[in-house]
Design a protein around this motif. Structure first.
Motif, mmCIF file in Angstrom:
data_model
loop_
_atom_site.group_PDB
_atom_site.id
_atom_site.type_symbol
_atom_site.label_atom_id
_atom_site.label_comp_id
_atom_site.label_asym_id
_atom_site.label_seq_id
_atom_site.Cartn_x
_atom_site.Cartn_y
_atom_site.Cartn_z
ATOM 1 N N GLY A 174 9.008 -5.843 9.975
ATOM 2 C CA GLY A 174 8.287 -4.712 10.490
ATOM 3 C C GLY A 174 8.070 -4.085 11.748
ATOM 4 O O GLY A 174 8.469 -4.914 12.784
ATOM 5 N N CYS A 175 7.287 -2.969 11.755
ATOM 6 C CA CYS A 175 7.220 -2.642 13.149
ATOM 7 C C CYS A 175 6.046 -1.658 13.021
ATOM 8 O O CYS A 175 5.634 -1.022 11.975
ATOM 9 N N ARG A 196 2.307 4.790 12.407
ATOM 10 C CA ARG A 196 2.567 4.399 11.076
ATOM 11 C C ARG A 196 3.256 3.152 11.008
ATOM 12 O O ARG A 196 3.787 2.893 12.280
ATOM 13 N N TYR A 197 3.246 2.508 9.893
ATOM 14 C CA TYR A 197 3.987 1.040 10.013
ATOM 15 C C TYR A 197 5.197 1.078 8.958
ATOM 16 O O TYR A 197 5.241 1.632 7.947
ATOM 17 N N ASN A 227 16.092 1.125 2.136
ATOM 18 C CA ASN A 227 15.940 -0.265 2.663
ATOM 19 C C ASN A 227 14.567 -0.003 3.653
ATOM 20 O O ASN A 227 14.505 -1.029 4.576
ATOM 21 N N ALA A 228 13.990 1.139 3.470
ATOM 22 C CA ALA A 228 12.869 1.326 4.363
ATOM 23 C C ALA A 228 11.540 1.846 3.839
ATOM 24 O O ALA A 228 11.523 2.575 3.002
ATOM 25 N N LEU A 229 10.562 1.090 4.204
ATOM 26 C CA LEU A 229 9.306 1.379 3.507
ATOM 27 C C LEU A 229 8.340 1.878 4.761
ATOM 28 O O LEU A 229 8.159 1.096 5.694
ATOM 29 N N LYS A 247 2.594 -5.971 17.886
ATOM 30 C CA LYS A 247 2.974 -7.090 18.137
ATOM 31 C C LYS A 247 3.003 -7.336 19.486
ATOM 32 O O LYS A 247 3.150 -6.639 20.341
ATOM 33 N N THR A 248 2.553 -8.594 19.768
ATOM 34 C CA THR A 248 2.363 -9.163 21.359
ATOM 35 C C THR A 248 3.046 -10.428 21.396
ATOM 36 O O THR A 248 3.218 -11.129 20.477
#
Length: 248
Positions: A174-175, A196-197, A227-229, A247-248
């Motif tokens: 995810g991102c 957004r995620y 293939n993307a949510l 993310k870190t």
């Protein structure tokens, strides 16, 4: 390999003063194993598997590790039927690597966890014969080319630890992104940004697990691509900010 019930009976007999020869003949256990359990009691259960012996798994850590495994994890068979669990982690996120190590150690605290460095990423590695017991989704070939389904006991653990599971999924595949859009305000076109995620995976089964987990949390999602949510609604994003974060 002797199961935990056999070990328990043998240890009780040794504590009661029964000879190793007598215990060996009665239980069919080698004297070498009995001496090892007597002289190194801290290593007697080094290969004990929660699934094989009916012990409880640390729910939150296992749910998190399962999400990571489904995204960026794999099992590889080595010598003497020992499997290596590998979770590939981007070097840009050192805190996430530390968190992966913590989850692996919580699930299997009896063995060391290694960090294998490569170009641009670090694999968190732990070796154990019983990793396939904990990850029955293991099989030949890429995950998106074979069925991926949770067993009942896994779904029960995940249902009680949905947030760590979602965190593992999004930390692997995810991102968190900042998007922008325009809209007319008082006769002017103005630009605004919103968070957004995104979650991407080629496996329809893993994507379905992510959808199911988000549904359990009441987080709305949509599928802009096969293939993307995407999670873009304000309330859903706010919930993922608490569960996943940057993310870190």
């Amino acid at each position: 390999m002797y199961d935990e019930e056999v070990r328990r009976v043998a240890r009780a007999a040794m504590r009661a003063g029964e000879s190793l020869n007598s215990i060996s003949l009665r239980l069919g256990i080698s004297r070498a194993a009995l001496r090892s359990w007597r002289d190194q009691p801290d290593r007697a259960g080094v290969d004990d598997c929660p699934r094989c012996h009916g012990a409880a798994l640390p729910g939150a850590a296992y749910a998190h590790l399962l999400g990571l495994y489904l995204g960026d994890g794999c099992l590889s068979l080595g010598k003497k039927s020992v499997y290596a669990l590998r979770i590939a982690c981007d070097d840009k996120y050192p805190r996430l690597i530390d968190e992966v190590v913590e989850s692996v150690q919580a699930v299997h605290p009896r063995r060391p966890v290694h960090r294998a460095r490569a170009v641009g990423y670090t694999s968190v590695v732990s070796c154990w014969k019983h990793w396939p017991c904990l990850f029955p989704q293991h099989g030949p070939g890429p995950k998106h080319l074979r069925p991926i389904e949770l067993e009942d006991w896994q779904r029960e653990i995940v249902a009680s630890g949905i947030e760590p599971f979602v965190r593992g999924l999004f930390h692997s595949d995810g991102c968190r992104v900042a998007n922008w859009a325009t809209r007319p305000v008082a006769g002017e076109i103005r630009r605004y940004e919103y968070v957004r995620y995104m979650f991407s995976n080629e496996s329809a089964d893993i994507m379905a697990l992510c959808q199911w987990a988000l549904d359990q949390l009441g987080i709305p999602w949509r599928m802009p691509r096969r293939n993307a949510l995407s999670v873009a609604k304000r309330d859903g994003v706010a919930r993922l900010e608490l569960i996943v974060g940057a993310k870190t």
